[in-house]
Design a protein around this motif. Structure first.
Motif, PDB file in Angstrom:
ATOM      1  N   ILE A   1      -2.923  -4.321  -5.702  1.00 13.12           N
ATOM      2  CA  ILE A   1      -2.890  -3.261  -6.715  1.00 13.12           C
ATOM      3  C   ILE A   1      -3.318  -1.920  -6.118  1.00 13.12           C
ATOM      4  N   TRP A   2      -4.329  -1.930  -5.267  1.00 14.24           N
ATOM      5  CA  TRP A   2      -4.840  -0.679  -4.705  1.00 14.24           C
ATOM      6  C   TRP A   2      -3.741   0.050  -3.943  1.00 14.24           C
ATOM      7  N   ALA A   3      -2.907  -0.706  -3.198  1.00 12.17           N
ATOM      8  CA  ALA A   3      -1.843  -0.083  -2.416  1.00 12.17           C
ATOM      9  C   ALA A   3      -0.761   0.486  -3.326  1.00 12.17           C
ATOM     10  N   VAL A   4      -0.441  -0.232  -4.400  1.00  7.73           N
ATOM     11  CA  VAL A   4       0.562   0.255  -5.351  1.00  7.73           C
ATOM     12  C   VAL A   4       0.115   1.586  -5.942  1.00  7.73           C
ATOM     13  N   ILE A   5      -1.128   1.647  -6.392  1.00  9.02           N
ATOM     14  CA  ILE A   5      -1.647   2.868  -7.021  1.00  9.02           C
ATOM     15  C   ILE A   5      -1.778   3.997  -5.995  1.00  9.02           C
ATOM     16  N   PHE A   6      -2.357   3.673  -4.839  1.00  7.03           N
ATOM     17  CA  PHE A   6      -2.584   4.709  -3.823  1.00  7.03           C
ATOM     18  C   PHE A   6      -1.284   5.344  -3.367  1.00  7.03           C
ATOM     19  N   TYR A   7      -0.293   4.528  -3.026  1.00  6.22           N
ATOM     20  CA  TYR A   7       0.947   5.082  -2.485  1.00  6.22           C
ATOM     21  C   TYR A   7       1.798   5.739  -3.567  1.00  6.22           C
ATOM     22  N   ALA A   8       1.748   5.223  -4.789  1.00  7.94           N
ATOM     23  CA  ALA A   8       2.492   5.869  -5.874  1.00  7.94           C
ATOM     24  C   ALA A   8       1.942   7.266  -6.144  1.00  7.94           C
TER      25      ALA A   8
ATOM     26  N   PHE B   1       8.606   6.829   5.562  1.00  3.32           N
ATOM     27  CA  PHE B   1       8.533   5.423   5.966  1.00  3.32           C
ATOM     28  C   PHE B   1       7.204   4.811   5.558  1.00  3.32           C
ATOM     29  N   TYR B   2       6.108   5.531   5.782  1.00  5.69           N
ATOM     30  CA  TYR B   2       4.785   5.003   5.452  1.00  5.69           C
ATOM     31  C   TYR B   2       4.596   4.878   3.942  1.00  5.69           C
ATOM     32  N   LEU B   3       5.182   5.807   3.184  1.00  9.26           N
ATOM     33  CA  LEU B   3       5.062   5.739   1.730  1.00  9.26           C
ATOM     34  C   LEU B   3       5.801   4.523   1.180  1.00  9.26           C
ATOM     35  N   ILE B   4       7.030   4.319   1.635  1.00  2.28           N
ATOM     36  CA  ILE B   4       7.823   3.197   1.156  1.00  2.28           C
ATOM     37  C   ILE B   4       7.270   1.877   1.671  1.00  2.28           C
ATOM     38  N   ASP B   5       6.889   1.848   2.933  1.00  2.00           N
ATOM     39  CA  ASP B   5       6.350   0.616   3.516  1.00  2.00           C
ATOM     40  C   ASP B   5       5.025   0.231   2.863  1.00  2.00           C
ATOM     41  N   GLY B   6       4.176   1.208   2.600  1.00  2.00           N
ATOM     42  CA  GLY B   6       2.898   0.921   1.959  1.00  2.00           C
ATOM     43  C   GLY B   6       3.071   0.454   0.530  1.00  2.00           C
ATOM     44  N   PHE B   7       3.995   1.078  -0.191  1.00  2.00           N
ATOM     45  CA  PHE B   7       4.256   0.656  -1.574  1.00  2.00           C
ATOM     46  C   PHE B   7       4.850  -0.746  -1.601  1.00  2.00           C
ATOM     47  N   ARG B   8       5.747  -1.041  -0.651  1.00  2.00           N
ATOM     48  CA  ARG B   8       6.320  -2.389  -0.564  1.00  2.00           C
ATOM     49  C   ARG B   8       5.237  -3.411  -0.232  1.00  2.00           C
ATOM     50  N   TYR B   9       4.289  -3.014   0.605  1.00  2.00           N
ATOM     51  CA  TYR B   9       3.170  -3.910   0.918  1.00  2.00           C
ATOM     52  C   TYR B   9       2.383  -4.232  -0.342  1.00  2.00           C
ATOM     53  N   GLY B  10       2.172  -3.220  -1.178  1.00  2.00           N
ATOM     54  CA  GLY B  10       1.440  -3.457  -2.411  1.00  2.00           C
ATOM     55  C   GLY B  10       2.174  -4.368  -3.373  1.00  2.00           C
ATOM     56  N   MET B  11       3.514  -4.277  -3.390  1.00  2.00           N
ATOM     57  CA  MET B  11       4.297  -5.067  -4.328  1.00  2.00           C
ATOM     58  C   MET B  11       4.598  -6.472  -3.821  1.00  2.00           C
TER      59      MET B  11
ATOM     60  N   GLY C   1       3.372  -7.735  -0.428  1.00  2.00           N
ATOM     61  CA  GLY C   1       2.495  -8.237   0.618  1.00  2.00           C
ATOM     62  C   GLY C   1       3.113  -8.122   2.001  1.00  2.00           C
ATOM     63  N   HIS C   2       4.367  -7.634   2.092  1.00  2.00           N
ATOM     64  CA  HIS C   2       5.062  -7.485   3.376  1.00  2.00           C
ATOM     65  C   HIS C   2       5.032  -6.034   3.819  1.00  2.00           C
ATOM     66  N   ALA C   3       4.781  -5.810   5.094  1.00  2.00           N
ATOM     67  CA  ALA C   3       4.785  -4.454   5.645  1.00  2.00           C
ATOM     68  C   ALA C   3       5.385  -4.473   7.036  1.00  2.00           C
ATOM     69  N   ASP C   4       6.216  -3.480   7.343  1.00  2.00           N
ATOM     70  CA  ASP C   4       6.786  -3.352   8.683  1.00  2.00           C
ATOM     71  C   ASP C   4       5.893  -2.537   9.603  1.00  2.00           C
ATOM     72  N   GLY C   5       5.081  -1.667   9.031  1.00  2.00           N
ATOM     73  CA  GLY C   5       4.212  -0.806   9.824  1.00  2.00           C
ATOM     74  C   GLY C   5       2.749  -1.129   9.603  1.00  2.00           C
ATOM     75  N   ASP C   6       1.896  -0.285  10.165  1.00  2.00           N
ATOM     76  CA  ASP C   6       0.453  -0.465  10.042  1.00  2.00           C
ATOM     77  C   ASP C   6      -0.034   0.240   8.774  1.00  2.00           C
ATOM     78  N   ILE C   7      -0.640  -0.511   7.879  1.00  2.00           N
ATOM     79  CA  ILE C   7      -1.077   0.029   6.589  1.00  2.00           C
ATOM     80  C   ILE C   7      -2.174   1.072   6.771  1.00  2.00           C
ATOM     81  N   GLN C   8      -3.092   0.846   7.682  1.00  2.00           N
ATOM     82  CA  GLN C   8      -4.165   1.808   7.904  1.00  2.00           C
ATOM     83  C   GLN C   8      -3.602   3.151   8.373  1.00  2.00           C
ATOM     84  N   THR C   9      -2.610   3.103   9.263  1.00  2.00           N
ATOM     85  CA  THR C   9      -1.961   4.331   9.708  1.00  2.00           C
ATOM     86  C   THR C   9      -1.282   5.035   8.543  1.00  2.00           C
ATOM     87  N   GLY C  10      -0.646   4.245   7.669  1.00  2.00           N
ATOM     88  CA  GLY C  10       0.011   4.815   6.502  1.00  2.00           C
ATOM     89  C   GLY C  10      -0.954   5.526   5.578  1.00  2.00           C
TER      90      GLY C  10
END
Length: 270
Positions: free
Chosen positions: A153-160, A222-232, A234-243
């Protein structure tokens, strides 16, 4: 009590350090502006995004394998939601400022006792509101066809919120820079849309040739979409901390730039 006590010195603000009422009024005015044409500003982008999902699901859904354990339709759904958030947050602030400039009523937001920082907050937060609203409505519509259950949830809210703010600020700068609608359309067609489409919205960047990865990772979308996808998912292509770092840094930089531009009155003051 003397007359001087009744009237503060010329140029003194009577609202304290922050004009909360004025800033809130500007925010409400900007929100009401897009709510009045909600069919165009919210319903239309939601329908367009759902059509994208339908086309990809019907044309490729059964042909494409899972993307690292995530069904193809569930993989592209978060990217489509984020793309809608990005485009609409940008459109809200950019169109508001440009229309005001073209119609000559930009003075309506320059004359009130609002500092550049307060203008920045009021206009940008309205763009964030539209971006989040479009994202929420789009997600609700997609839930009818796709199993969307946020994992982080935190990633969904943060990246949105981070994406909405970033594109709201970019929209403000685009609207201030543009002198006519052709200029703004050029920014949308040649910068915003390509960055959104080439950031892994419809595919995993791990499928790309290794030599293209530096170009992909230099794209902030890329980081915005990848981070939001991670939140939804659990999959990420990049590094979430970098995002997270990239999102925060870019928002701070854009905020400083937009505040500076508003203080200078670039292309908004005669």
């Amino acid at each position: 009590m003397s007359v001087k006590d009744d009237f503060p010195p010329l140029g003194t603000r009577r609202f304290g350090a922050v004009n909360w009422l004025g800033m809130w009024t500007l925010y409400v005015k900007e929100v009401r502006r897009f709510v009045k044409v909600i069919t165009q500003t919210v319903a239309a982008p939601v329908i367009t995004t759902l059509l994208f999902l339908a086309v990809f699901a019907l044309a490729l859904g059964k042909l494409r394998p899972d993307v690292q354990g995530v069904p193809f339709t569930e993989f592209i759904a978060p990217g489509l939601i984020m793309m809608a958030i990005l485009q609409n947050a940008f459109a809200n602030t950019s169109s508001s400022i440009l229309i005001s400039k073209v119609q000559g009523n930009i003075v309506d937001i320059l004359m009130p006792p609002l500092s550049p920082g307060e203008l920045n907050v009021g206009i940008a937060m309205a763009g964030v509101t539209r971006g989040i609203l479009v994202g929420v409505v789009t997600a609700i519509g997609m839930m009818v066809f796709v199993d969307l259950a946020p994992v982080h949830i935190w990633a969904v809210i943060f990246y949105a919120v981070g994406a909405s703010l970033m594109l709201s600020l970019l929209g403000m700068l685009g609207g201030i820079w543009s002198e006519k609608f052709d200029h703004l359309q050029a920014v949308t067609n040649f910068i915003i849309t390509p960055l959104a489409f080439l950031s892994g919205t419809f595919y995993s960047v791990k499928q790309l040739p290794p030599e293209t990865l530096p170009f992909v990772t230099s794209n902030p979308f890329f980081y915005l979409i990848d981070g939001f996808r991670y939140g939804m998912t659990g999959h990420a292509d990049g590094d979430i901390q970098t995002g997270v770092i990239v999102t925060i840094v870019l928002n701070v930089v854009l905020w400083i730039i937009s505040d500076y531009v508003l203080r200078r009155g670039y292309r908004i003051k005669a």
